[in-house]
Enzyme design. Structure first.
Site, PDB file in Angstrom:
ATOM      1  N   GLY A  10     -48.259 -17.719  -7.748  1.00 36.50           N
ATOM      2  CA  GLY A  10     -47.596 -17.783  -6.450  1.00 36.50           C
ATOM      3  C   GLY A  10     -48.118 -16.674  -5.570  1.00 36.50           C
ATOM      4  CG  LEU A  11     -52.025 -16.147  -4.302  1.00 33.35           C
ATOM      5  CD1 LEU A  11     -53.372 -16.601  -3.742  1.00 33.35           C
ATOM      6  CD2 LEU A  11     -52.094 -14.687  -4.717  1.00 33.35           C
ATOM      7  CB  SER A  12     -45.859 -13.783  -1.517  1.00 34.72           C
ATOM      8  OG  SER A  12     -46.361 -12.468  -1.701  1.00 34.72           O
ATOM      9  N   GLY A  14     -48.457 -10.987  -0.048  1.00 34.30           N
ATOM     10  CA  GLY A  14     -48.245  -9.578  -0.352  1.00 34.30           C
ATOM     11  C   GLY A  14     -49.241  -9.052  -1.361  1.00 34.30           C
ATOM     12  CG  MET A  36     -44.090 -21.439  -3.389  1.00 36.56           C
ATOM     13  SD  MET A  36     -42.871 -20.703  -4.527  1.00 36.56           S
ATOM     14  CE  MET A  36     -43.788 -19.283  -5.114  1.00 36.56           C
ATOM     15  CB  CYS A 101     -34.715 -17.320  -3.824  1.00 34.73           C
ATOM     16  SG  CYS A 101     -36.292 -17.839  -3.182  1.00 34.73           S
ATOM     17  N   GLY A 125     -45.867 -11.916  -8.641  1.00 38.46           N
ATOM     18  CA  GLY A 125     -46.078 -10.477  -8.503  1.00 38.46           C
ATOM     19  C   GLY A 125     -44.844  -9.646  -8.768  1.00 38.46           C
ATOM     20  CB  CYS A 197     -35.495 -14.702  -0.971  1.00 40.33           C
ATOM     21  SG  CYS A 197     -36.639 -15.596  -1.997  1.00 40.33           S
TER      22      CYS A 197
END
Length: 369
Positions: A10-12, A14, A36, A101, A125, A197
């Site tokens: 999951g690449l946010s 950040g 996401m 979440c 992360g 979130c």
């Protein structure tokens, strides 16, 4: 090096998730990134940073050399997280959307999507760790005590932990930042998100106002004297000091025997009479609780731990408070603390620890004096 796996990260946008993806790639895993998108009510507002975050995530994927997919979970988020979030606020409680979440989106909707892509594991992360012992999985605190996020992950179950990796959980944040700079990640200096979130950082009262009906009412002190007016009980949380709206009351504080310089804190909400109670002084007895009851419990092992002495957090970032735990049922429990706890807040999570092992927890239903 171990077995090479297909891992969906999951690449946010950040730095923590970016370094997680890089570490996994360095270990030889087949890594795919997913961004996401979980909120779209006001995409064009200054507070909703999802477009900027996606650009950052895509730039990271390019540097690392992995593919990235943009996935929209906004409907899931609204149904499973935001609706409950609003229900809790409407009932006068203060929910923790990050906990819900994680349980409903990051480790359910996202996990399911990743499995459909052929993933063997997912990674995020978060500063936490997973340990397998005797065929069972344990959730451990992150090694950086200043960044440990196990509190927010306490509702994860065995099936979820079996498929999850937390690559930065073994590292201090300073090392994660150093790695990001060393390998030239474009978001190496990006500040950490502190907003709700997926909703972002925004004026919270103004945001809630769009979704909740507010009914003003009296603010009273511990003697029952009216000292102001609140804008709606949903907009206040126990222990709140700023933004109560009862400034200029030094004389009242001095008159009742308190120091005129002591600050006011939100101490109680009476939903039946729509009354907010505020008290003076951080150590006021109304702000201290010797025990609590929690419900809607979720246990990492699948069943409650044995009754006895543990550590517990009733809010993120506090030190583990020694307490006696007793399960009333598999879904309800009582904690009795060695020392009174400050501003125990219904709706927040009470999370139980045995040393570095996060055992699970529940939603605070009642603080007990």
């Amino acid at each position: 090096m171990g077995k090479k796996l297909r891992v969906v990260v999951g690449l946010s946008g950040g730095v923590d998730s970016a370094v997680s993806a890089w570490l996994l790639k360095q270990q030889g895993h087949d890594v795919v990134g997913i961004f996401m998108k979980n909120w779209e009510d006001d995409d064009d507002s200054e507070y909703c940073s999802s477009n900027v975050d996606f650009v950052d995530a895509a730039a990271v994927a390019d540097v690392i050399g992995i593919e990235i997919e943009h996935v929209n979970f906004a409907a899931d988020y609204k149904d499973r997280v935001f609706a409950e979030f609003l229900r809790e606020y409407q009932a006068g409680r203060t929910p923790n959307p990050d906990v819900l979440c994680n349980a409903e989106i990051k480790f359910k909707a996202f996990l399911d999507h990743a499995m459909r892509l052929g993933a063997e594991k997912i990674a995020t992360g978060h500063y936490a760790r997973v340990r397998e012992r005797g065929g069972a999985f344990e959730l451990l605190k992150g090694l950086d005590p200043l960044k440990d996020q196990s509190y927010f992950l306490h509702r994860l179950n065995q099936a979820q932990l079996a498929r999850t990796m937390f690559p930065v959980g073994e590292l201090p944040k300073t090392e994660v930042r150093r790695i990001a700079e060393e390998i030239g990640l474009p978001n190496a200096k990006k500040k950490d998100s502190t907003g709700i979130c997926f909703i972002g950082e925004r004026p919270f009262r103004e945001f809630l106002n769009r979704y909740l009906a507010n009914q003003p009412g009296p603010i009273k002190d511990d003697r029952g004297r009216t000292i102001g007016e609140h804008v709606g009980l949903s907009f206040y949380t126990l222990g709140q000091r700023k933004g109560i709206g009862i400034g200029g009351l030094k004389e009242r504080g001095a008159a009742k025997g308190g120091s005129e310089h002591e600050p006011w804190f939100v101490a109680r909400k009476d939903m039946a009479t729509n009354t907010l109670y505020a008290v003076q002084g951080h150590a006021h007895p109304w702000l201290l609780s010797s025990a609590l009851r929690a419900d809607d419990a979720s246990w990492v092992a699948g069943t409650p731990p044995a009754a006895g002495g543990y550590g517990a957090k009733t809010r993120y970032r506090q030190a583990d408070a020694p307490c006696a735990f007793e399960a009333d049922t598999s879904r309800d429990f009582t904690l009795r603390f060695d020392e009174p706890q400050w501003a125990v807040t219904p709706g927040q999570s009470a999370v139980l620890y045995d040393g570095e092992v996060c055992l699970g927890g529940g939603v605070i239903a009642q603080a007990i004096d």
